[in-house]
Scaffold this motif. Structure first.
Motif, PDB file in Angstrom:
ATOM      1  N   TRP A  87      49.378  46.391  34.331  1.00 11.22           N
ATOM      2  CA  TRP A  87      49.643  45.624  33.121  1.00 11.22           C
ATOM      3  C   TRP A  87      49.205  44.190  33.369  1.00 11.22           C
ATOM      4  O   TRP A  87      49.603  43.572  34.363  1.00 11.22           O
ATOM      5  N   TRP A  88      48.373  43.660  32.476  1.00  7.33           N
ATOM      6  CA  TRP A  88      47.879  42.291  32.616  1.00  7.33           C
ATOM      7  C   TRP A  88      47.211  42.069  33.976  1.00  7.33           C
ATOM      8  O   TRP A  88      47.376  41.032  34.611  1.00  7.33           O
ATOM      9  N   GLY A  89      46.511  43.089  34.438  1.00  9.09           N
ATOM     10  CA  GLY A  89      45.725  42.963  35.661  1.00  9.09           C
ATOM     11  C   GLY A  89      46.500  43.067  36.951  1.00  9.09           C
ATOM     12  O   GLY A  89      45.947  42.867  38.027  1.00  9.09           O
ATOM     13  N   ARG A  90      47.776  43.438  36.868  1.00  6.27           N
ATOM     14  CA  ARG A  90      48.584  43.521  38.078  1.00  6.27           C
ATOM     15  C   ARG A  90      49.687  44.571  37.896  1.00  6.27           C
ATOM     16  O   ARG A  90      49.941  45.036  36.790  1.00  6.27           O
ATOM     17  N   PRO A  91      50.352  44.959  38.994  1.00  5.95           N
ATOM     18  CA  PRO A  91      51.444  45.931  38.882  1.00  5.95           C
ATOM     19  C   PRO A  91      52.599  45.379  38.044  1.00  5.95           C
ATOM     20  O   PRO A  91      52.724  44.166  37.867  1.00  5.95           O
ATOM     21  N   PRO A  92      53.478  46.258  37.554  1.00 10.31           N
ATOM     22  CA  PRO A  92      54.625  45.812  36.752  1.00 10.31           C
ATOM     23  C   PRO A  92      55.557  44.891  37.538  1.00 10.31           C
ATOM     24  O   PRO A  92      55.649  44.973  38.761  1.00 10.31           O
ATOM     25  N   ALA A  93      56.280  44.043  36.821  1.00  6.46           N
ATOM     26  CA  ALA A  93      57.230  43.119  37.445  1.00  6.46           C
ATOM     27  C   ALA A  93      58.272  43.870  38.271  1.00  6.46           C
ATOM     28  O   ALA A  93      58.723  43.380  39.304  1.00  6.46           O
ATOM     29  N   MET A  94      58.652  45.060  37.829  1.00  6.76           N
ATOM     30  CA  MET A  94      59.631  45.858  38.577  1.00  6.76           C
ATOM     31  C   MET A  94      59.116  46.135  39.994  1.00  6.76           C
ATOM     32  O   MET A  94      59.845  45.961  40.983  1.00  6.76           O
ATOM     33  N   LEU A  95      57.862  46.554  40.107  1.00  8.76           N
ATOM     34  CA  LEU A  95      57.298  46.841  41.435  1.00  8.76           C
ATOM     35  C   LEU A  95      57.120  45.561  42.239  1.00  8.76           C
ATOM     36  O   LEU A  95      57.383  45.530  43.445  1.00  8.76           O
ATOM     37  N   LEU A  96      56.689  44.494  41.597  1.00  4.18           N
ATOM     38  CA  LEU A  96      56.526  43.227  42.312  1.00  4.18           C
ATOM     39  C   LEU A  96      57.874  42.718  42.821  1.00  4.18           C
ATOM     40  O   LEU A  96      57.957  42.148  43.920  1.00  4.18           O
ATOM     41  N   GLY A  97      58.944  42.940  42.053  1.00  2.00           N
ATOM     42  CA  GLY A  97      60.282  42.558  42.513  1.00  2.00           C
ATOM     43  C   GLY A  97      60.721  43.375  43.719  1.00  2.00           C
ATOM     44  O   GLY A  97      61.363  42.851  44.640  1.00  2.00           O
ATOM     45  N   TYR A  98      60.387  44.666  43.712  1.00  2.00           N
ATOM     46  CA  TYR A  98      60.656  45.527  44.878  1.00  2.00           C
ATOM     47  C   TYR A  98      59.912  44.982  46.097  1.00  2.00           C
ATOM     48  O   TYR A  98      60.483  44.838  47.182  1.00  2.00           O
ATOM     49  N   ILE A  99      58.640  44.669  45.917  1.00  2.00           N
ATOM     50  CA  ILE A  99      57.822  44.148  47.015  1.00  2.00           C
ATOM     51  C   ILE A  99      58.388  42.822  47.517  1.00  2.00           C
ATOM     52  O   ILE A  99      58.535  42.612  48.722  1.00  2.00           O
ATOM     53  N   ASP A 100      58.730  41.920  46.605  1.00  2.00           N
ATOM     54  CA  ASP A 100      59.270  40.621  47.000  1.00  2.00           C
ATOM     55  C   ASP A 100      60.498  40.760  47.895  1.00  2.00           C
ATOM     56  O   ASP A 100      60.676  39.999  48.848  1.00  2.00           O
ATOM     57  N   GLN A 101      61.346  41.716  47.568  1.00  2.00           N
ATOM     58  CA  GLN A 101      62.601  41.849  48.299  1.00  2.00           C
ATOM     59  C   GLN A 101      62.490  42.702  49.560  1.00  2.00           C
ATOM     60  O   GLN A 101      63.144  42.419  50.565  1.00  2.00           O
ATOM     61  N   LEU A 102      61.662  43.755  49.517  1.00  2.00           N
ATOM     62  CA  LEU A 102      61.600  44.670  50.658  1.00  2.00           C
ATOM     63  C   LEU A 102      60.619  44.220  51.725  1.00  2.00           C
ATOM     64  O   LEU A 102      60.860  44.419  52.916  1.00  2.00           O
ATOM     65  N   PHE A 103      59.518  43.638  51.340  1.00  2.00           N
ATOM     66  CA  PHE A 103      58.512  43.250  52.321  1.00  2.00           C
ATOM     67  C   PHE A 103      58.826  41.823  52.804  1.00  2.00           C
ATOM     68  O   PHE A 103      58.021  40.915  52.712  1.00  2.00           O
ATOM     69  N   ALA A 104      60.026  41.681  53.334  1.00  2.00           N
ATOM     70  CA  ALA A 104      60.567  40.374  53.695  1.00  2.00           C
ATOM     71  C   ALA A 104      60.281  40.033  55.153  1.00  2.00           C
ATOM     72  O   ALA A 104      60.068  40.912  55.991  1.00  2.00           O
ATOM     73  N   SER A 105      60.331  38.735  55.421  1.00  3.56           N
ATOM     74  CA  SER A 105      60.195  38.235  56.791  1.00  3.56           C
ATOM     75  C   SER A 105      61.278  38.849  57.675  1.00  3.56           C
ATOM     76  O   SER A 105      62.416  39.042  57.256  1.00  3.56           O
ATOM     77  N   ASN A 106      60.912  39.182  58.890  1.00  2.53           N
ATOM     78  CA  ASN A 106      61.770  39.791  59.917  1.00  2.53           C
ATOM     79  C   ASN A 106      62.090  41.259  59.643  1.00  2.53           C
ATOM     80  O   ASN A 106      62.831  41.872  60.393  1.00  2.53           O
ATOM     81  N   PHE A 107      61.523  41.812  58.574  1.00  2.00           N
ATOM     82  CA  PHE A 107      61.538  43.264  58.368  1.00  2.00           C
ATOM     83  C   PHE A 107      60.113  43.788  58.300  1.00  2.00           C
ATOM     84  O   PHE A 107      59.735  44.687  59.051  1.00  2.00           O
ATOM     85  N   ALA A 108      59.310  43.253  57.389  1.00  2.00           N
ATOM     86  CA  ALA A 108      57.934  43.726  57.219  1.00  2.00           C
ATOM     87  C   ALA A 108      56.942  42.919  58.049  1.00  2.00           C
ATOM     88  O   ALA A 108      55.870  43.407  58.376  1.00  2.00           O
ATOM     89  N   TYR A 109      57.288  41.701  58.379  1.00  2.00           N
ATOM     90  CA  TYR A 109      56.414  40.855  59.203  1.00  2.00           C
ATOM     91  C   TYR A 109      57.273  39.825  59.922  1.00  2.00           C
ATOM     92  O   TYR A 109      58.433  39.581  59.568  1.00  2.00           O
ATOM     93  N   LYS A 110      56.681  39.237  60.940  1.00  2.00           N
ATOM     94  CA  LYS A 110      57.377  38.198  61.704  1.00  2.00           C
ATOM     95  C   LYS A 110      56.415  37.036  61.921  1.00  2.00           C
ATOM     96  O   LYS A 110      55.280  37.252  62.360  1.00  2.00           O
ATOM     97  N   ASP A 111      56.868  35.852  61.577  1.00  2.00           N
ATOM     98  CA  ASP A 111      56.029  34.670  61.777  1.00  2.00           C
ATOM     99  C   ASP A 111      55.802  34.435  63.263  1.00  2.00           C
ATOM    100  O   ASP A 111      56.681  34.678  64.088  1.00  2.00           O
ATOM    101  N   LYS A 112      54.601  33.984  63.575  1.00  2.00           N
ATOM    102  CA  LYS A 112      54.259  33.639  64.954  1.00  2.00           C
ATOM    103  C   LYS A 112      53.267  32.491  64.913  1.00  2.00           C
ATOM    104  O   LYS A 112      52.823  32.079  63.839  1.00  2.00           O
TER     105      LYS A 112
END
Length: 195
Positions: A87-112
């Motif tokens: 929708w509007w060239g990108r995934p729905p806000a529902m999926l983006l909200g899932y991504i924002d919350q689940l793909f979080a620092s110290n779970f999905a990636y770690k700063d170095k």
């Protein structure tokens, strides 16, 4: 292999729902797939809204107890399949909200030190199945491939997932959009897909 499907459309009785069923149908005929789980974000009433305040800090999102179930699902999965409209060239806000919350620092990636973080979801693979009203090549020709760049480079590669497959199906609201052929393509892909 363990297969996790993240379904993001508010109606199961829809073309997106038919694509979900095609993934399931093909997967059930694949001897390499041990177990399959479906997360229906709308049905589960997943809350996509980020809330940060004095009690809920962004730096602690990786251990938010309300997201434990979803983190465990991602860790369990070998292959993650996303089914959603564009929708509007990108995934729905529902999926983006899932991504924002689940793909979080110290779970999905770690700063170095350095430009890029350490991806903590290495070894997994992803399939994105998306539908759109416009032509199939619209995101590539008109939007500089923004959808694939967002999903593959800005998200999945950032968290260590290198193997990403896309199915972008256009003209899905036309009566001659070859929907049946495209659904069968998904069934056949998942019948044979390896890790």
């Amino acid at each position: 292999m363990n297969l996790l499907i993240i379904y993001t459309y508010p109606n199961r009785h829809s073309l997106n729902g038919a694509f979900l069923q095609s993934v399931i149908k093909g997967s059930k005929q694949n001897s390499l797939i041990n177990e399959l789980k479906v997360v229906d974000l709308y049905k589960e009433e997943f809350d996509p809204v980020l809330v940060f305040n004095e009690h809920k800090r962004r730096r602690d999102m990786h251990k938010d107890p309300s997201l434990n179930k979803y983190r465990e699902q991602l860790l369990w999965a070998d292959k993650i399949v996303f089914v959603y409209p564009i929708w509007w060239g990108r995934p729905p806000a529902m999926l983006l909200g899932y991504i924002d919350q689940l793909f979080a620092s110290n779970f999905a990636y770690k700063d170095k030190e350095g430009l890029f973080p350490e991806g903590l979801l290495k070894g997994k693979s992803v399939v994105c199945i998306s539908t759109m009203k416009g032509p199939t090549h619209y995101p590539f020709l008109w939007l500089n491939n923004a959808h694939k760049t967002l999903m593959k480079r800005a998200l999945f590669q950032f968290v260590g997932i290198r193997k990403v497959k896309f199915f972008e199906f256009g003209f899905m609201e036309k009566s001659n959009g070859h929907q049946t052929k495209k659904l069968e393509k998904i069934v056949n892909y998942f019948k044979k897909v390896a890790y």
